[in-house]
Design an enzyme around this catalytic site. Structure first.
Site, PDB file in Angstrom:
ATOM      1  N   HIS A 148       0.839  -1.201   0.000  1.00  0.00           N
ATOM      2  CA  HIS A 148       0.000   0.000   0.000  1.00  0.00           C
ATOM      3  C   HIS A 148       0.876   1.254   0.000  1.00  0.00           C
ATOM      4  O   HIS A 148       2.065   1.191   0.289  1.00  0.00           O
ATOM      5  CB  HIS A 148      -0.924   0.035   1.229  1.00  0.00           C
ATOM      6  CG  HIS A 148      -2.121  -0.850   1.093  1.00  0.00           C
ATOM      7  ND1 HIS A 148      -2.089  -2.195   1.409  1.00  0.00           N
ATOM      8  CD2 HIS A 148      -3.391  -0.593   0.665  1.00  0.00           C
ATOM      9  CE1 HIS A 148      -3.282  -2.721   1.182  1.00  0.00           C
ATOM     10  NE2 HIS A 148      -4.093  -1.774   0.736  1.00  0.00           N
ATOM     11  N   LYS A 152      -0.518   4.854   4.570  1.00  0.00           N
ATOM     12  CA  LYS A 152      -1.382   3.903   5.295  1.00  0.00           C
ATOM     13  C   LYS A 152      -0.847   3.705   6.710  1.00  0.00           C
ATOM     14  O   LYS A 152       0.351   3.515   6.915  1.00  0.00           O
ATOM     15  CB  LYS A 152      -1.446   2.571   4.535  1.00  0.00           C
ATOM     16  CG  LYS A 152      -2.426   1.595   5.181  1.00  0.00           C
ATOM     17  CD  LYS A 152      -2.842   0.494   4.234  1.00  0.00           C
ATOM     18  CE  LYS A 152      -3.742  -0.520   4.910  1.00  0.00           C
ATOM     19  NZ  LYS A 152      -5.015   0.033   5.357  1.00  0.00           N
TER      20      LYS A 152
HETATM   21  P1  NAD Z   1      -7.363   9.588   5.223  1.00  0.00           P
HETATM   22  O1  NAD Z   1      -6.393   9.774   6.337  1.00  0.00           O
HETATM   23  O2  NAD Z   1      -7.030  10.193   3.892  1.00  0.00           O
HETATM   24  O3  NAD Z   1      -8.794  10.174   5.653  1.00  0.00           O
HETATM   25  C1  NAD Z   1      -9.331   9.955   6.921  1.00  0.00           C
HETATM   26  C2  NAD Z   1     -10.536  10.872   7.120  1.00  0.00           C
HETATM   27  O4  NAD Z   1     -11.089  10.603   8.420  1.00  0.00           O
HETATM   28  C3  NAD Z   1     -10.170  12.353   7.080  1.00  0.00           C
HETATM   29  O5  NAD Z   1     -11.225  13.075   6.471  1.00  0.00           O
HETATM   30  C4  NAD Z   1     -10.084  12.717   8.544  1.00  0.00           C
HETATM   31  O6  NAD Z   1     -10.360  14.095   8.785  1.00  0.00           O
HETATM   32  C5  NAD Z   1     -11.177  11.822   9.133  1.00  0.00           C
HETATM   33  N1  NAD Z   1     -10.949  11.568  10.550  1.00  0.00           N
HETATM   34  C6  NAD Z   1      -9.813  11.114  11.139  1.00  0.00           C
HETATM   35  N2  NAD Z   1      -9.964  11.049  12.472  1.00  0.00           N
HETATM   36  C7  NAD Z   1     -11.217  11.453  12.722  1.00  0.00           C
HETATM   37  C8  NAD Z   1     -11.962  11.617  13.910  1.00  0.00           C
HETATM   38  N3  NAD Z   1     -11.434  11.314  15.111  1.00  0.00           N
HETATM   39  N4  NAD Z   1     -13.251  12.045  13.809  1.00  0.00           N
HETATM   40  C9  NAD Z   1     -13.792  12.317  12.592  1.00  0.00           C
HETATM   41  N5  NAD Z   1     -13.127  12.197  11.432  1.00  0.00           N
HETATM   42  C10 NAD Z   1     -11.858  11.771  11.498  1.00  0.00           C
HETATM   43  O7  NAD Z   1      -7.608   8.027   5.099  1.00  0.00           O
HETATM   44  P2  NAD Z   1      -8.160   7.206   3.828  1.00  0.00           P
HETATM   45  O8  NAD Z   1      -7.027   6.764   2.971  1.00  0.00           O
HETATM   46  O9  NAD Z   1      -9.307   7.938   3.207  1.00  0.00           O
HETATM   47  O10 NAD Z   1      -8.697   5.881   4.570  1.00  0.00           O
HETATM   48  C11 NAD Z   1      -9.670   5.963   5.590  1.00  0.00           C
HETATM   49  C12 NAD Z   1      -9.929   4.576   6.136  1.00  0.00           C
HETATM   50  O11 NAD Z   1     -10.539   3.763   5.128  1.00  0.00           O
HETATM   51  C13 NAD Z   1      -8.667   3.812   6.581  1.00  0.00           C
HETATM   52  O12 NAD Z   1      -8.990   3.030   7.721  1.00  0.00           O
HETATM   53  C14 NAD Z   1      -8.365   2.928   5.389  1.00  0.00           C
HETATM   54  O13 NAD Z   1      -7.604   1.782   5.749  1.00  0.00           O
HETATM   55  C15 NAD Z   1      -9.763   2.562   4.971  1.00  0.00           C
HETATM   56  N6  NAD Z   1      -9.928   2.111   3.574  1.00  0.00           N
HETATM   57  C16 NAD Z   1     -10.801   1.095   3.385  1.00  0.00           C
HETATM   58  C17 NAD Z   1     -11.091   0.667   2.103  1.00  0.00           C
HETATM   59  C18 NAD Z   1     -12.150  -0.391   1.911  1.00  0.00           C
HETATM   60  O14 NAD Z   1     -12.415  -0.809   0.758  1.00  0.00           O
HETATM   61  N7  NAD Z   1     -12.814  -0.852   2.982  1.00  0.00           N
HETATM   62  C19 NAD Z   1     -10.453   1.255   1.001  1.00  0.00           C
HETATM   63  C20 NAD Z   1      -9.553   2.310   1.230  1.00  0.00           C
HETATM   64  C21 NAD Z   1      -9.310   2.741   2.532  1.00  0.00           C
END
Ligand code: NAD
Length: 260
Positions: A148, A152
């Site tokens: 990744h 991440k």
């Molecule tokens: P990122 O860091 O770019 O975004 C995270 C978001 O969550 C941001 O908008 C941030 O402001 C918000 N956030 C963080 N802490 C917070 C809090 N305490 N309260 C409210 N909002 C909060 O991360 P990303 O790359 O978008 O990934 C987010 C999550 O999704 C990760 O856990 C990642 O592993 C997961 N993910 C899952 C899939 C899937 O298919 N299930 C795919 C991609 C990413």
């Protein structure tokens, strides 16, 4: 009637592609855009909706909340969705056993799709992994390699762990007992009953997963490579639609895709 979708974590990588996916899906409309109060995007307007941290207001009249954030945020979303009786799609990863139990508890009162990977291809890979593990049990060492992007924060990926669980189930093992997370130094000969995990982090890799069965004289590799986060957003919207009118329960993408 378009489904009114609330999105949490809109300033994040996944939040951004979810906004695009909702905008280009004729079956959905953006109802609310949520982020943490400290987000630099707070107050900005996207698709006619002001980004806010007011969870209760966002969930009023919402038909689903899609959450790709962090576990601590997801817990607040779970409580709020239970209170407002709004179905929830959880894409966030990195939950420990207690966190997973909390998600399962909430699913007694609302319908939930919780999937570490929402891509259709990866969920097919899970199914193929089970089939392969049934055939390639004895005499094949099982290793899972994932890669990744450099941002991440959790490892191994939720998808890698999901693959490990699928393979462990299919071969009658308990992943908690047989998983080996990385090796270093004099790690000894490989125990044939273990399932090994290797993690790569770097650049802008969206998400690669390989399940390797290494036997004597042959190797079988099942690989999925995500080229864009749009695949996860499309899957999440598919889950959001599928949840409409569903009974409370804990579902995953294999339920959504009818792969069970
Ligand atoms: P990122 O860091 O770019 O975004 C995270 C978001 O969550 C941001 O908008 C941030 O402001 C918000 N956030 C963080 N802490 C917070 C809090 N305490 N309260 C409210 N909002 C909060 O991360 P990303 O790359 O978008 O990934 C987010 C999550 O999704 C990760 O856990 C990642 O592993 C997961 N993910 C899952 C899939 C899937 O298919 N299930 C795919 C991609 C990413």
């Amino acid at each position: 009637m378009k489904i009114r979708v609330a999105i949490a974590g809109v300033s994040g990588r996944m939040g951004q592609v979810l906004l695009d996916a909702v905008a280009s899906d004729s079956g959905c409309v953006l109802h609310a855009a949520l982020d943490r109060a400290a987000s630099p995007m707070m107050g900005q307007v996207v698709a006619g909706v002001a980004i806010s941290s007011d969870l209760a207001a966002a969930l009023e009249q919402a038909q689903v909340l899609i959450d790709f954030t962090r576990p601590e945020a997801t817990f607040r979303h779970l409580d709020a969705c239970e209170a407002a009786q709004v179905p929830l799609v959880i894409g966030t990863t990195g939950f420990d056993a207690a966190g997973q139990a909390r998600i399962a508890a909430a699913s007694q009162s609302i319908p939930l799709v919780f999937a570490p990977n929402m891509s259709v291809g990866v969920n097919l890979l899970m199914k193929l992994a089970e089939l392969a593990a049934q055939v390639l049990d004895d005499g094949y060492d099982i290793e899972i390699i994932e890669a990744h992007h450099r941002h991440k924060v959790d490892a191994p990926s939720g998808t890698a762990l999901g693959l490990g669980q699928a393979v462990a189930r299919a071969t009658g093992r308990d992943l908690a007992q047989c998983a080996v997370y990385g090796r270093e130094g004099v790690s000894g000969e490989r125990d044939p009953k273990t399932i090994g995990f290797a993690t790569v982090r770097g650049g802008d890799i969206v998400g690669d997963h390989t399940l390797l069965f290494a036997g004597t004289g042959e190797r079988v590799e099942l690989t999925h490579k995500a080229g864009s986060r749009a695949t996860f957003a499309t899957g999440a919207l598919r889950a959001a639609k599928w949840l409409q009118g569903r009974a409370p329960g804990l579902y995953d993408m294999r339920d959504v895709l009818n792969l069970k």
